[in-house]
Design a protein around this motif. Structure first.
Motif, PDB file in Angstrom:
ATOM      1  N   VAL A 162       7.688 -17.386  26.117  1.00  0.00           N
ATOM      2  CA  VAL A 162       7.595 -18.782  25.690  1.00  0.00           C
ATOM      3  C   VAL A 162       6.905 -18.950  24.339  1.00  0.00           C
ATOM      4  N   HIS A 163       6.418 -17.855  23.761  1.00  0.00           N
ATOM      5  CA  HIS A 163       5.892 -17.833  22.391  1.00  0.00           C
ATOM      6  C   HIS A 163       4.596 -18.617  22.217  1.00  0.00           C
ATOM      7  N   ARG A 164       3.873 -18.914  23.284  1.00  0.00           N
ATOM      8  CA  ARG A 164       2.648 -19.715  23.183  1.00  0.00           C
ATOM      9  C   ARG A 164       1.452 -18.852  23.584  1.00  0.00           C
ATOM     10  N   CYS A 165       0.732 -18.343  22.591  1.00  0.00           N
ATOM     11  CA  CYS A 165      -0.384 -17.444  22.861  1.00  0.00           C
ATOM     12  C   CYS A 165      -1.509 -18.183  23.584  1.00  0.00           C
ATOM     13  N   GLY A 166      -2.113 -17.500  24.541  1.00  0.00           N
ATOM     14  CA  GLY A 166      -3.225 -18.134  25.241  1.00  0.00           C
ATOM     15  C   GLY A 166      -3.594 -17.377  26.499  1.00  0.00           C
ATOM     16  N   PRO A 167      -4.665 -17.818  27.155  1.00  0.00           N
ATOM     17  CA  PRO A 167      -5.472 -18.984  26.800  1.00  0.00           C
ATOM     18  C   PRO A 167      -6.377 -18.720  25.597  1.00  0.00           C
ATOM     19  N   LEU A 168      -6.432 -19.701  24.710  1.00  0.00           N
ATOM     20  CA  LEU A 168      -7.235 -19.634  23.506  1.00  0.00           C
ATOM     21  C   LEU A 168      -8.473 -20.514  23.667  1.00  0.00           C
ATOM     22  N   PRO A 169      -9.470 -20.338  22.813  1.00  0.00           N
ATOM     23  CA  PRO A 169     -10.621 -21.243  22.856  1.00  0.00           C
ATOM     24  C   PRO A 169     -10.163 -22.694  22.764  1.00  0.00           C
ATOM     25  N   GLY A 170     -10.656 -23.514  23.651  1.00  0.00           N
ATOM     26  CA  GLY A 170     -10.232 -24.906  23.706  1.00  0.00           C
ATOM     27  C   GLY A 170      -9.178 -25.184  24.754  1.00  0.00           C
ATOM     28  N   HIS A 213       5.452 -26.649  11.056  1.00  0.00           N
ATOM     29  CA  HIS A 213       5.601 -27.407   9.818  1.00  0.00           C
ATOM     30  C   HIS A 213       4.246 -27.945   9.370  1.00  0.00           C
ATOM     31  N   ARG A 214       3.772 -27.488   8.210  1.00  0.00           N
ATOM     32  CA  ARG A 214       2.498 -27.881   7.611  1.00  0.00           C
ATOM     33  C   ARG A 214       1.288 -27.453   8.444  1.00  0.00           C
ATOM     34  N   ALA A 215       1.479 -26.556   9.375  1.00  0.00           N
ATOM     35  CA  ALA A 215       0.363 -26.091  10.206  1.00  0.00           C
ATOM     36  C   ALA A 215      -0.313 -24.889   9.559  1.00  0.00           C
ATOM     37  N   GLU A 216      -1.552 -24.679   9.945  1.00  0.00           N
ATOM     38  CA  GLU A 216      -2.312 -23.516   9.500  1.00  0.00           C
ATOM     39  C   GLU A 216      -2.960 -22.855  10.705  1.00  0.00           C
ATOM     40  N   PRO A 217      -3.184 -21.558  10.629  1.00  0.00           N
ATOM     41  CA  PRO A 217      -3.866 -20.884  11.739  1.00  0.00           C
ATOM     42  C   PRO A 217      -5.355 -21.237  11.731  1.00  0.00           C
ATOM     43  N   PRO A 218      -6.018 -21.089  12.872  1.00  0.00           N
ATOM     44  CA  PRO A 218      -5.481 -20.665  14.164  1.00  0.00           C
ATOM     45  C   PRO A 218      -4.640 -21.760  14.811  1.00  0.00           C
ATOM     46  N   HIS A 219      -3.580 -21.334  15.491  1.00  0.00           N
ATOM     47  CA  HIS A 219      -2.593 -22.245  16.060  1.00  0.00           C
ATOM     48  C   HIS A 219      -1.908 -21.492  17.188  1.00  0.00           C
ATOM     49  N   PRO A 220      -1.673 -22.123  18.334  1.00  0.00           N
ATOM     50  CA  PRO A 220      -1.127 -21.387  19.476  1.00  0.00           C
ATOM     51  C   PRO A 220       0.259 -20.799  19.251  1.00  0.00           C
ATOM     52  N   TYR A 221       1.010 -21.351  18.277  1.00  0.00           N
ATOM     53  CA  TYR A 221       2.345 -20.827  17.997  1.00  0.00           C
ATOM     54  C   TYR A 221       2.397 -20.021  16.698  1.00  0.00           C
ATOM     55  N   TRP A 222       1.246 -19.777  16.091  1.00  0.00           N
ATOM     56  CA  TRP A 222       1.244 -18.986  14.858  1.00  0.00           C
ATOM     57  C   TRP A 222       1.662 -17.555  15.190  1.00  0.00           C
ATOM     58  N   THR A 246       1.308 -13.641  25.391  1.00  0.00           N
ATOM     59  CA  THR A 246       1.195 -12.846  24.171  1.00  0.00           C
ATOM     60  C   THR A 246       1.538 -13.600  22.900  1.00  0.00           C
ATOM     61  N   GLY A 247       2.155 -14.783  23.007  1.00  0.00           N
ATOM     62  CA  GLY A 247       2.627 -15.437  21.798  1.00  0.00           C
ATOM     63  C   GLY A 247       3.863 -14.757  21.253  1.00  0.00           C
ATOM     64  N   SER A 248       4.022 -14.756  19.930  1.00  0.00           N
ATOM     65  CA  SER A 248       5.207 -14.135  19.326  1.00  0.00           C
ATOM     66  C   SER A 248       4.884 -13.655  17.923  1.00  0.00           C
ATOM     67  N   ASP A 267     -10.242  -2.024  32.576  1.00  0.00           N
ATOM     68  CA  ASP A 267      -9.992  -2.910  33.712  1.00  0.00           C
ATOM     69  C   ASP A 267     -10.529  -4.314  33.493  1.00  0.00           C
ATOM     70  N   GLY A 268     -10.893  -4.645  32.246  1.00  0.00           N
ATOM     71  CA  GLY A 268     -11.450  -5.956  31.957  1.00  0.00           C
ATOM     72  C   GLY A 268     -10.395  -7.042  31.925  1.00  0.00           C
ATOM     73  N   ASP A 269     -10.844  -8.277  31.727  1.00  0.00           N
ATOM     74  CA  ASP A 269      -9.928  -9.413  31.658  1.00  0.00           C
ATOM     75  C   ASP A 269      -9.138  -9.381  30.349  1.00  0.00           C
ATOM     76  N   PRO A 270      -7.847  -9.667  30.387  1.00  0.00           N
ATOM     77  CA  PRO A 270      -7.060  -9.772  29.163  1.00  0.00           C
ATOM     78  C   PRO A 270      -7.585 -10.880  28.258  1.00  0.00           C
ATOM     79  N   GLN A 271      -7.581 -10.608  26.955  1.00  0.00           N
ATOM     80  CA  GLN A 271      -8.066 -11.561  25.970  1.00  0.00           C
ATOM     81  C   GLN A 271      -6.971 -11.853  24.947  1.00  0.00           C
ATOM     82  N   ALA A 272      -6.687 -13.138  24.727  1.00  0.00           N
ATOM     83  CA  ALA A 272      -5.697 -13.534  23.726  1.00  0.00           C
ATOM     84  C   ALA A 272      -6.328 -13.502  22.345  1.00  0.00           C
ATOM     85  N   ILE A 273      -5.623 -12.908  21.384  1.00  0.00           N
ATOM     86  CA  ILE A 273      -6.120 -12.812  20.013  1.00  0.00           C
ATOM     87  C   ILE A 273      -4.985 -13.129  19.051  1.00  0.00           C
ATOM     88  N   GLY A 274      -5.346 -13.531  17.834  1.00  0.00           N
ATOM     89  CA  GLY A 274      -4.376 -13.795  16.778  1.00  0.00           C
ATOM     90  C   GLY A 274      -4.562 -12.810  15.645  1.00  0.00           C
TER      91      GLY A 274
END
Length: 341
Positions: free
Chosen positions: A271-279, A308-317, A297-299, A327-334
């Motif tokens: 679905v191309h939406r990275c997360g969970p992210l802060p917020g 359009h006109r967006a800047e990172p950090p952004h869930p679809y960047w 994982t995002g994309s 064995d730790g918890d998965p962490q989303a990163i950009g």
């Protein structure tokens, strides 16, 4: 005692995409990814690595070759790359699965030479140690990873009828196997998308890609309407109305339950939406009853309608990834949050 393993999971590279939105064929994003591989033990390519969906490809899977060779060379002969195909690169394994039958396991091992295309991809990833699994792979005893396209089967209400339900085929029930998700009673949504995008002129193909972006966005929780360009407002309203009952995470949880996957965490792409992210609201990144917890994982695709006109950090960047420390918890990163595209 088992050695600790640091795993990086990425998906949805869509290398060779017709419209050139696959950013890893650009020098700076590729260098950023290669730098991130310096301190990982294992790389998981979680589906849609090569764009093989009908006419959406850029002309040849060989367009992916330079990127995959660079990744394999950076990983080297002592580290591992695990390939888990998705819906856009299902041609890597599907002919072999049809010929030999779909294994019942949720992490079935697939021979590297199962198809000529898979043999090519595996060779391009040399000298790394390459494994191929389908439809998913265990990252640890606690975490299972899959591309996520099986969730599409659950996006319509189970009582739905007519063309939309028919496109998705018979709905798998409790105790399902991967074969139940692979078999459809009619053309799949993916096949319909391929038919349209492969036959449309380039400007209309771009519009079709933008429509697909809205569909993906509408399935995810908490997508602000301001992320969708005002130029597409009528289409946005139409598609969001059609998608109002859809939700990717509950659908994924149904897949996990019906396949009998007992995992604390499920990592997926699609679905191309990275997360969970802060917020993000962590409660919305869980299945019913709080389990499993879910990460996306995002994309590595630049999607103009969502950016359009967006800047990172952004869930679809582009540049999303999941990092798993043993064995730790998965962490989303950009990984491209400091790159202007």
């Amino acid at each position: 005692m088992r050695a600790a393993v640091r795993t990086l999971v990425i998906s949805d590279l869509h290398l060779g995409a017709r419209l050139g939105r696959d950013v890893l064929r650009r020098p700076e994003p590729l260098e950023k990814l290669l730098a991130a591989l310096a301190d990982v033990d294992r790389l998981v390519l979680l589906g849609d690595v090569v764009e093989l969906l009908g006419g959406r490809g850029g002309g040849s899977p060989a367009l992916a070759r330079p990127v995959l060779r660079a990744i394999g060379a950076r990983m080297g002969p002592d580290r591992e790359i695990v390939v888990v195909p998705g819906n856009h690169d299902a041609a890597l394994v599907r002919p072999w699965l049809r010929a030999h039958g779909m294994p019942g396991a949720v992490d079935a091992r697939v021979p590297l030479d199962a198809t000529p295309l898979l043999a090519d991809v595996s060779a391009w990833l040399a000298p790394a140690q390459v494994r191929v699994h389908y439809p998913g792979v265990w990252l640890s005893p606690r975490a299972w990873a899959t591309h996520g396209h099986y969730l599409d089967r659950h996006l319509l209400p189970e009582s739905a009828f007519g063309m939309a339900r028919g496109l998705l085929g018979r709905l798998p029930r409790d105790g399902a196997s991967p074969a139940d998700y692979e078999q459809t009673g009619a053309p799949s949504v993916t096949a319909v998308e391929a038919w349209f995008s492969g036959r449309l002129p380039r400007p209309l193909a771009a519009a079709a890609e933008d429509a697909a972006e809205i569909l993906r966005a509408a399935t995810m929780p908490g997508i602000p309407m301001r992320l969708l360009s005002h130029r597409y407002a009528p289409l946005t309203v139409l598609l969001l109305g059609a998608q109002m009952r859809r939700a990717s995470i509950p659908a994924l949880a149904r897949v996990v339950h019906r396949l009998g996957v007992d995992a604390d965490w499920v990592v997926f792409g699609h679905v191309h939406r990275c997360g969970p992210l802060p917020g993000d609201d962590a409660a919305r990144w869980r299945g019913p009853g709080g389990r499993p917890r879910v990460a996306n994982t995002g994309s590595w695709v630049y999607e103009p309608l969502l950016l359009h006109r967006a800047e990172p950090p952004h869930p679809y960047w582009p540049g999303g990834a999941i990092l798993v420390e043993d064995d730790g918890d998965p962490q989303a990163i950009g990984l491209l949050d400091d790159v202007k595209l």
